[in-house]
Scaffold this active site. Structure first.
Site, short mmCIF file in Angstrom:
data_model
loop_
_atom_site.label_atom_id
_atom_site.label_comp_id
_atom_site.label_asym_id
_atom_site.label_seq_id
_atom_site.Cartn_x
_atom_site.Cartn_y
_atom_site.Cartn_z
N GLU A 261 0.82 -1.22 0.00
CA GLU A 261 0.00 0.00 0.00
C GLU A 261 0.85 1.26 0.00
O GLU A 261 0.56 2.23 -0.71
CB GLU A 261 -0.92 0.04 1.21
N ASP B 162 -0.65 -5.13 3.04
CA ASP B 162 -1.12 -3.91 3.71
C ASP B 162 -0.51 -3.91 5.11
O ASP B 162 -0.90 -4.72 5.95
CB ASP B 162 -2.64 -3.89 3.78
N ILE C 210 -0.73 -1.91 7.72
CA ILE C 210 -1.75 -1.73 8.75
C ILE C 210 -3.08 -1.54 8.04
O ILE C 210 -3.32 -0.49 7.43
CB ILE C 210 -1.47 -0.53 9.68
N ASP C 211 -3.92 -2.55 8.08
CA ASP C 211 -5.26 -2.41 7.50
C ASP C 211 -6.20 -2.00 8.62
O ASP C 211 -6.29 -2.67 9.64
CB ASP C 211 -5.72 -3.71 6.84
N THR D 292 -6.11 1.64 9.34
CA THR D 292 -5.25 2.70 9.90
C THR D 292 -6.04 3.72 10.71
O THR D 292 -5.57 4.18 11.76
CB THR D 292 -4.48 3.40 8.75
N ASP E 85 -5.86 -4.62 0.44
CA ASP E 85 -6.82 -4.74 1.54
C ASP E 85 -7.50 -6.11 1.55
O ASP E 85 -7.97 -6.57 2.58
CB ASP E 85 -7.91 -3.66 1.40
C1 LIP Z 1 -9.02 0.65 4.76
C2 LIP Z 1 -9.86 -0.53 4.28
C3 LIP Z 1 -11.34 -0.25 4.56
C4 LIP Z 1 -11.76 1.01 3.84
C5 LIP Z 1 -10.92 2.19 4.29
C6 LIP Z 1 -9.43 1.93 4.06
P1 LIP Z 1 -6.46 1.10 5.19
O1 LIP Z 1 -7.69 0.36 4.44
O2 LIP Z 1 -9.50 -1.68 4.96
O3 LIP Z 1 -12.11 -1.34 4.12
O4 LIP Z 1 -13.12 1.28 4.14
O5 LIP Z 1 -11.29 3.34 3.55
O6 LIP Z 1 -9.19 1.82 2.68
O7 LIP Z 1 -6.32 2.46 4.53
O8 LIP Z 1 -6.75 1.19 6.65
O9 LIP Z 1 -5.27 0.20 4.88
#
Ligand code: LIP
Length: 306
Positions: free
Chosen positions: A71, A90, A92-93, A95, A244
């Site tokens: 990412e 990713d 940190i998914d 964030t 993601d």
């Molecule tokens: C997040 C996704 C989530 C989406 C957020 C963001 P991140 O990823 O996991 O589903 O709704 O907008 O994209 O930015 O925390 O890696």
């Protein structure tokens, strides 16, 4: 794919996930520097970047011939996922959850081969909860995953939690559905979401689906793992990226679940389509629920640039 030892890849990704977990837990969200990407709600922190640097260096050392898509190093219009073995990461998914110390964030580590999910590792360090999956070998959930055997390490539980013959899916009125607003907050994509969320929730006599319940976990990877476990019935999102969903998609597949397009009528969707609809594994009712959900979306169509 036959010549890749997927178990060895899995073991490497689990070890990397635990190291990332220690870095994430060591970070103090209130004192780290943050920046924004698409807009004010699309956040990146120095911890996201540091974790990705660690992950890419360890994976490059272990698998120098594999490609890497992450990412924080992704370049719009340039980075592409090819048929080559590719780590899709990713750091940190979730964030936004992380910066708020809301304990629903994870590292998501996927391997794709021929643009298909082959290995998935998703680790939530705040709950010490590990999800793993290997193509053709099932998927698992493990609590207290970082603890030692005999010192609290949880059992590896095969997914779905409901067993090999999981309960049938009913219609949307009995479904627990996860949705996300995401970071794009204007334009047609946003309008399709707003219309669909309202129609999902609305009473049947007002043309709605009167859905059983709607949740937002704030992490695509954890949404997919909850579907794989059978804790959620459906997860729908437009706008998130391959990093993601890659790992969670493998875990969902190996638990008998299915990923289709978040746009109506497309059963086979691409890893980087950016429009997803995931449904848990079930002894029956999956096709009907997908079609009912697509009917709620109606003629709406989401389209996100790469
Ligand atoms: C997040 C996704 C989530 C989406 C957020 C963001 P991140 O990823 O996991 O589903 O709704 O907008 O994209 O930015 O925390 O890696």
């Amino acid at each position: 794919m036959a010549d890749i030892d997927l178990q060895a890849v899995h073991d490497t990704l689990v070890s990397v996930a635990f190291e990332a977990g220690r870095m994430i837990l060591a970070a103090n969200p209130s004192s780290i520097s943050t920046d924004t990407k698409l807009n004010a709600v699309d956040i990146v922190t120095e911890t996201d970047q540091a974790v990705e640097r660690m992950v890419s260096s360890r994976l490059r050392d272990a698998y120098p011939s594999f490609a890497f898509v992450g990412e924080e190093t992704y370049q719009a219009g340039v980075t592409r996922i090819t048929d080559a073995p590719t780590f899709i990461v990713d750091p940190i998914d979730g964030t936004t959850n992380f910066v708020h110390s809301f304990p629903n964030a994870c590292i998501s580590l996927g391997l794709a081969v021929d643009r298909q999910p082959a290995v998935g590792v998703v680790y939530n360090p705040f709950q010490d909860l590990l999800f793993t999956g290997i193509r053709g070998r099932g998927s698992y959930m493990q609590r207290n995953a970082s603890l030692e055997a005999g010192k609290g390490l949880g059992e590896k539980v095969k997914l779905p939690l409901g067993g090999a013959n999981p309960p049938a899916l009913g219609d949307l009125s009995s479904a627990l559905v996860s949705i996300e607003w995401g970071s794009q907050r204007d334009g047609e994509n946003f309008e399709v979401k707003a219309r669909t969320f309202r129609k999902l929730a609305a009473a049947r006599e007002n043309g709605g689906a009167m859905v059983g319940g709607m949740r937002s976990l704030g992490s695509a990877a954890l949404n997919l793992c909850a579907c794989a476990a059978g804790q959620l019935d459906v997860y729908w999102e437009g706008g998130c990226y391959a990093w993601d969903v890659a790992a969670g998609w493998c875990i969902l597949n190996e638990a008998g679940g299915r990923m289709v397009s978040g746009n109506p009528g497309i059963w086979d969707t691409e890893l980087d389509s950016r429009v997803y609809l995931a449904v848990r594994g079930a002894r029956s009712g999956l096709k009907e629920l997908v079609e009912e959900f697509w009917k709620v979306i109606g003629d709406g169509k989401m389209d996100y640039k790469h």
